[in-house]
Scaffold this motif. Structure first.
Motif, PDB file in Angstrom:
ATOM      1  N   GLY A  29      53.323  35.021  33.842  1.00 46.65           N
ATOM      2  CA  GLY A  29      52.783  35.942  32.584  1.00 46.65           C
ATOM      3  C   GLY A  29      51.215  36.313  32.749  1.00 46.65           C
ATOM      4  O   GLY A  29      51.154  37.434  32.305  1.00 46.65           O
ATOM      5  N   ALA A  30      50.932  36.104  34.124  1.00 49.24           N
ATOM      6  CA  ALA A  30      49.908  37.479  35.019  1.00 49.24           C
ATOM      7  C   ALA A  30      50.083  38.421  34.390  1.00 49.24           C
ATOM      8  O   ALA A  30      50.820  39.570  35.394  1.00 49.24           O
ATOM      9  CB  ALA A  30      48.998  36.471  35.858  1.00 49.24           C
ATOM     10  N   ILE A  31      49.290  39.660  34.755  1.00 47.79           N
ATOM     11  CA  ILE A  31      49.744  40.805  33.769  1.00 47.79           C
ATOM     12  C   ILE A  31      47.642  41.941  34.883  1.00 47.79           C
ATOM     13  O   ILE A  31      46.794  41.338  34.241  1.00 47.79           O
ATOM     14  CB  ILE A  31      49.819  41.199  32.922  1.00 47.79           C
ATOM     15  N   ILE A  32      48.292  42.809  35.927  1.00 49.30           N
ATOM     16  CA  ILE A  32      47.223  43.350  36.051  1.00 49.30           C
ATOM     17  C   ILE A  32      46.820  44.899  35.095  1.00 49.30           C
ATOM     18  O   ILE A  32      47.774  45.087  35.120  1.00 49.30           O
ATOM     19  CB  ILE A  32      47.396  43.571  37.530  1.00 49.30           C
ATOM     20  N   LEU A  33      46.380  44.943  34.536  1.00 47.72           N
ATOM     21  CA  LEU A  33      45.892  46.352  33.707  1.00 47.72           C
ATOM     22  C   LEU A  33      44.769  46.984  34.281  1.00 47.72           C
ATOM     23  O   LEU A  33      44.093  47.194  34.768  1.00 47.72           O
ATOM     24  CB  LEU A  33      45.056  46.032  32.704  1.00 47.72           C
ATOM     25  N   ASN A  34      45.499  48.895  34.052  1.00 42.52           N
ATOM     26  CA  ASN A  34      44.827  49.879  33.971  1.00 42.52           C
ATOM     27  C   ASN A  34      44.457  50.361  32.466  1.00 42.52           C
ATOM     28  O   ASN A  34      45.452  50.397  31.802  1.00 42.52           O
ATOM     29  CB  ASN A  34      45.129  51.221  34.769  1.00 42.52           C
ATOM     30  N   ASP A  35      43.247  51.224  32.708  1.00 44.77           N
ATOM     31  CA  ASP A  35      42.637  51.763  31.138  1.00 44.77           C
ATOM     32  C   ASP A  35      43.441  53.669  31.551  1.00 44.77           C
ATOM     33  O   ASP A  35      44.548  53.564  32.301  1.00 44.77           O
ATOM     34  CB  ASP A  35      41.658  51.690  31.125  1.00 44.77           C
ATOM     35  N   MET A  36      43.320  54.454  30.406  1.00 43.13           N
ATOM     36  CA  MET A  36      43.951  54.969  30.212  1.00 43.13           C
ATOM     37  C   MET A  36      43.557  56.148  31.522  1.00 43.13           C
ATOM     38  O   MET A  36      44.616  56.907  31.836  1.00 43.13           O
ATOM     39  CB  MET A  36      43.929  55.976  28.667  1.00 43.13           C
ATOM     40  N   PRO A  46      44.484  51.305  23.877  1.00 50.58           N
ATOM     41  CA  PRO A  46      45.110  50.493  25.074  1.00 50.58           C
ATOM     42  C   PRO A  46      45.306  50.937  26.050  1.00 50.58           C
ATOM     43  O   PRO A  46      44.762  51.390  26.920  1.00 50.58           O
ATOM     44  CB  PRO A  46      46.821  51.877  24.374  1.00 50.58           C
ATOM     45  N   PHE A  47      45.716  49.990  26.796  1.00 51.44           N
ATOM     46  CA  PHE A  47      46.092  50.027  28.700  1.00 51.44           C
ATOM     47  C   PHE A  47      47.797  50.515  29.383  1.00 51.44           C
ATOM     48  O   PHE A  47      48.507  50.116  28.432  1.00 51.44           O
ATOM     49  CB  PHE A  47      44.994  48.804  28.908  1.00 51.44           C
ATOM     50  N   ILE A  48      46.955  50.039  30.864  1.00 48.48           N
ATOM     51  CA  ILE A  48      48.631  50.925  30.935  1.00 48.48           C
ATOM     52  C   ILE A  48      49.064  49.490  32.095  1.00 48.48           C
ATOM     53  O   ILE A  48      48.319  49.640  32.719  1.00 48.48           O
ATOM     54  CB  ILE A  48      48.922  52.269  31.620  1.00 48.48           C
ATOM     55  N   VAL A  49      50.508  48.630  31.724  1.00 47.80           N
ATOM     56  CA  VAL A  49      50.673  47.979  32.551  1.00 47.80           C
ATOM     57  C   VAL A  49      50.585  48.122  34.293  1.00 47.80           C
ATOM     58  O   VAL A  49      51.657  48.982  34.254  1.00 47.80           O
ATOM     59  CB  VAL A  49      51.972  46.993  32.527  1.00 47.80           C
ATOM     60  N   LYS A  50      49.856  48.210  34.987  1.00 47.85           N
ATOM     61  CA  LYS A  50      49.793  48.150  36.554  1.00 47.85           C
ATOM     62  C   LYS A  50      50.890  47.511  37.082  1.00 47.85           C
ATOM     63  O   LYS A  50      51.863  47.532  38.060  1.00 47.85           O
ATOM     64  CB  LYS A  50      48.771  48.014  37.151  1.00 47.85           C
ATOM     65  N   GLU A  51      50.822  45.561  37.365  1.00 44.66           N
ATOM     66  CA  GLU A  51      51.412  45.189  38.145  1.00 44.66           C
ATOM     67  C   GLU A  51      51.639  43.969  36.883  1.00 44.66           C
ATOM     68  O   GLU A  51      50.666  43.357  36.475  1.00 44.66           O
ATOM     69  CB  GLU A  51      51.063  44.991  39.044  1.00 44.66           C
ATOM     70  N   ALA A  52      53.382  42.845  37.101  1.00 40.67           N
ATOM     71  CA  ALA A  52      53.131  41.616  35.828  1.00 40.67           C
ATOM     72  C   ALA A  52      53.943  40.807  36.792  1.00 40.67           C
ATOM     73  O   ALA A  52      54.516  41.147  37.475  1.00 40.67           O
ATOM     74  CB  ALA A  52      53.955  42.767  34.804  1.00 40.67           C
ATOM     75  N   PHE A  53      52.908  40.202  36.606  1.00 40.62           N
ATOM     76  CA  PHE A  53      54.013  38.801  37.560  1.00 40.62           C
ATOM     77  C   PHE A  53      54.693  37.811  36.517  1.00 40.62           C
ATOM     78  O   PHE A  53      54.585  38.117  36.143  1.00 40.62           O
ATOM     79  CB  PHE A  53      52.616  37.873  38.215  1.00 40.62           C
ATOM     80  N   ASP A  54      55.420  37.277  37.236  1.00 42.80           N
ATOM     81  CA  ASP A  54      56.120  35.761  36.697  1.00 42.80           C
ATOM     82  C   ASP A  54      55.688  34.670  36.695  1.00 42.80           C
ATOM     83  O   ASP A  54      56.066  34.566  35.263  1.00 42.80           O
ATOM     84  CB  ASP A  54      56.392  35.122  38.239  1.00 42.80           C
ATOM     85  N   GLY A 109      43.124  55.645  34.392  1.00 46.31           N
ATOM     86  CA  GLY A 109      43.774  55.180  35.429  1.00 46.31           C
ATOM     87  C   GLY A 109      42.500  54.322  36.369  1.00 46.31           C
ATOM     88  O   GLY A 109      42.814  53.623  37.754  1.00 46.31           O
ATOM     89  N   ASN A 110      41.574  53.835  35.919  1.00 46.66           N
ATOM     90  CA  ASN A 110      40.891  52.331  36.084  1.00 46.66           C
ATOM     91  C   ASN A 110      41.575  51.208  36.475  1.00 46.66           C
ATOM     92  O   ASN A 110      41.950  50.856  35.270  1.00 46.66           O
ATOM     93  CB  ASN A 110      39.304  52.811  35.853  1.00 46.66           C
ATOM     94  N   GLU A 111      41.105  50.551  37.619  1.00 47.81           N
ATOM     95  CA  GLU A 111      41.992  49.702  37.942  1.00 47.81           C
ATOM     96  C   GLU A 111      41.411  48.152  37.183  1.00 47.81           C
ATOM     97  O   GLU A 111      40.177  48.162  37.367  1.00 47.81           O
ATOM     98  CB  GLU A 111      42.361  48.797  38.694  1.00 47.81           C
ATOM     99  N   ASN A 112      41.710  47.639  36.154  1.00 45.94           N
ATOM    100  CA  ASN A 112      40.629  46.712  36.153  1.00 45.94           C
ATOM    101  C   ASN A 112      40.918  45.559  36.910  1.00 45.94           C
ATOM    102  O   ASN A 112      42.449  44.890  37.729  1.00 45.94           O
ATOM    103  CB  ASN A 112      41.144  45.504  34.763  1.00 45.94           C
ATOM    104  N   VAL A 113      39.936  44.299  37.956  1.00 42.08           N
ATOM    105  CA  VAL A 113      39.437  43.326  38.643  1.00 42.08           C
ATOM    106  C   VAL A 113      40.596  42.002  38.579  1.00 42.08           C
ATOM    107  O   VAL A 113      41.114  42.008  38.812  1.00 42.08           O
ATOM    108  CB  VAL A 113      38.505  43.635  39.379  1.00 42.08           C
ATOM    109  N   LEU A 114      39.982  41.915  37.041  1.00 44.29           N
ATOM    110  CA  LEU A 114      40.997  40.623  37.051  1.00 44.29           C
ATOM    111  C   LEU A 114      42.039  40.293  36.037  1.00 44.29           C
ATOM    112  O   LEU A 114      42.096  41.331  35.163  1.00 44.29           O
ATOM    113  CB  LEU A 114      39.963  40.015  35.938  1.00 44.29           C
ATOM    114  N   PRO A 115      43.399  40.193  36.653  1.00 45.17           N
ATOM    115  CA  PRO A 115      44.487  40.050  35.659  1.00 45.17           C
ATOM    116  C   PRO A 115      44.253  39.538  34.143  1.00 45.17           C
ATOM    117  O   PRO A 115      42.981  38.346  34.126  1.00 45.17           O
ATOM    118  CB  PRO A 115      45.320  38.866  36.852  1.00 45.17           C
ATOM    119  N   VAL A 116      45.202  39.761  33.412  1.00 40.99           N
ATOM    120  CA  VAL A 116      44.850  39.254  31.930  1.00 40.99           C
ATOM    121  C   VAL A 116      46.468  37.770  31.708  1.00 40.99           C
ATOM    122  O   VAL A 116      47.405  38.735  32.338  1.00 40.99           O
ATOM    123  CB  VAL A 116      44.906  40.187  31.129  1.00 40.99           C
ATOM    124  N   ASN A 117      46.103  37.426  30.856  1.00 43.78           N
ATOM    125  CA  ASN A 117      47.718  36.187  30.009  1.00 43.78           C
ATOM    126  C   ASN A 117      47.953  37.220  29.431  1.00 43.78           C
ATOM    127  O   ASN A 117      47.433  38.037  28.619  1.00 43.78           O
ATOM    128  CB  ASN A 117      47.281  34.804  29.918  1.00 43.78           C
TER     129      ASN A 117
END
Length: 150
Positions: free
Chosen positions: A124-131, A114-122, A133-141
């Motif tokens: 549908g783009a979402i920035i994730l952190n792994d468990m 699993p991943f943790i949602v760091k930030e959600a945009f309008d 706490g490292n942030e994924n650089v690219l947003p995902v749909n």
């Protein structure tokens, strides 16, 4: 242009002759004639000139007032669409988009995380952190995510 323009003009002339009573009415029927020509399917391409230019079919003025097959198809599609809302702190699983050559075929994992949602945009783009706490650089749909319930 190897006669393409002449052929189009000939077809427009045939349509306008069928729509008018005398030659004085031709200028009034020209917009309707052009609409008929641009929205009729060509046998050579299997599509309309309008859809080739704009990438979608034209909505005819009559379709606005009368429910057409296109509106019924859109309604049926929209009924099955599931709204996915994610908020910061949600746990999610991410869909595996690329199958590795050494995968297990149909028994391969479809999601990972699993991943943790760091930030959600309008949009549908979402920035994730792994468990960790490292942030994924690219947003995902949001279409590639599924909520995770531990």
């Amino acid at each position: 242009m190897n006669g393409a323009v002449e052929a189009a003009n000939k077809n427009i002339k045939k349509i306008i002759e069928k729509m008018t009573v005398n030659y004085r009415d031709r200028h009034e029927m020209l917009p309707f004639t052009l609409l008929a020509y641009r929205t009729s399917i060509r046998s050579s391409t299997g599509t309309t000139p309008y859809s080739l230019v704009y990438g979608m079919e034209a909505v005819l003025p009559i379709e606005v007032e009368i429910p057409s097959m296109r509106q019924r198809m859109a309604r049926a599609f929209n009924k099955k669409v599931r709204l996915r809302e994610f908020s910061p702190g949600d746990l999610v699983l991410r869909k595996v988009l690329h199958i590795a050559p050494e995968s297990r075929g149909k028994f391969a994992y479809k999601y990972y995380g699993p991943f943790i949602v760091k930030e959600a945009f309008d949009g549908g783009a979402i920035i994730l952190n792994d468990m960790d706490g490292n942030e994924n650089v690219l947003p995902v749909n949001a279409d590639t995510l599924m909520k995770y319930y531990p």
